[in-house]
Design a protein around this motif. Structure first.
Motif, PDB file in Angstrom:
ATOM      1  N   CYS A   2       1.147  -1.300  -0.801  1.00  0.00           N
ATOM      2  CA  CYS A   2      -0.059   0.161  -0.043  1.00  0.00           C
ATOM      3  C   CYS A   2       0.820   1.443   0.091  1.00  0.00           C
ATOM      4  N   CYS A  13       2.510  -4.388   6.535  1.00  0.00           N
ATOM      5  CA  CYS A  13       1.498  -3.632   7.328  1.00  0.00           C
ATOM      6  C   CYS A  13       0.531  -4.966   7.641  1.00  0.00           C
ATOM      7  N   CYS A  16      -2.440  -4.885   4.596  1.00  0.00           N
ATOM      8  CA  CYS A  16      -1.494  -5.898   3.316  1.00  0.00           C
ATOM      9  C   CYS A  16      -1.320  -7.605   3.518  1.00  0.00           C
TER      10      CYS A  16
END
Ligand code: ZN
Ligand code: ZN
Length: 215
Positions: A2, A13, A16
């Motif tokens: 992202c 993250c 994701c």
């Protein structure tokens, strides 16, 4: 993926990570995604040379993006992330003695600078007590032509005799490590070679499995 900070030890993250599709319903033997767990028709008809495939993720857009960067954009430091993803979902056989990465032909390795399967295998060997990395057990005899455009039968012809076991493998339990399993032709040829050298059990560990063509 992202492009925002991951707030994480590893560069992915939580949001994701949640986008990555796990390979849950799959063939017990070759890990092909299926509508329900069981043996796929190919494995029923003609069991492959490996005992099973551990492929915890489905190959899709996002994982494909990470793997492409890892393999072709020189981002070797994604190895820790990919190993972490594998360990998070895989159920490895605890009795594995050796981790053997699928070797690259030396010319291709020279061009890329590293063999990504070897990086992944080394990282997994760190995490799994009892499993030793052996990057030299299998040798690649020739640079096989790129297989992307070939069907399963042509791939398996293309790979016949592609590997040699450099040492006997008597009674060893071996995991062959690769990045993505597509038709399984490379994995099957590596397994056939190790079995012929005496291995008692050969499984294939890879990050992701592609669906059947058109499936
Ligand atoms: Zn993200
Ligand atoms: Zn199968």
């Amino acid at each position: 993926m992202c492009q925002l900070p991951a707030h994480n030890r590893l560069p992915l993250c939580v949001g994701c990570r949640d986008e990555l599709p796990p390979n849950t319903l799959a063939c017990w033997r070759c890990a092909l995604p299926l509508p329900a767990s069981g043996l796929c028709p190919d494995c029923q008809r003609d069991p492959p040379a490996f005992d099973r495939v551990v492929a915890p993720w489905l190959y899709g857009e996002y994982l494909g993006y990470l793997i492409q960067r890892w393999k072709f954009a020189g981002e070797e430091d994604l190895t820790a992330l990919l190993a972490d993803l594998w360990l998070a979902r895989a159920t490895p056989d605890p009795g594995i003695d050796l981790l053997v990465p699928v070797p690259m032909h030396w010319r291709r390795r020279l061009a890329r600078g590293y063999n990504q399967a070897e990086l992944l295998a080394a990282q997994l060997a760190h995490a799994l007590p009892g499993a030793r990395l052996d990057s030299r057990r299998l040798a690649r005899n020739r640079a096989t032509p790129a297989q992307a455009a070939m069907d399963a039968r042509a791939r398996s012809r293309n790979l016949r005799g592609a590997f040699t076991a450099r040492r006997p493998c008597d009674n060893l339990r071996i995991a062959v490590v690769d990045d993505v399993l597509t038709t399984g032709a490379t994995a099957a040829e590596a397994a056939r070679t190790l079995r012929a050298a005496g291995a008692a059990h050969v499984e294939i560990w890879c990050l992701a499995r592609t669906p059947a063509p058109g499936g």
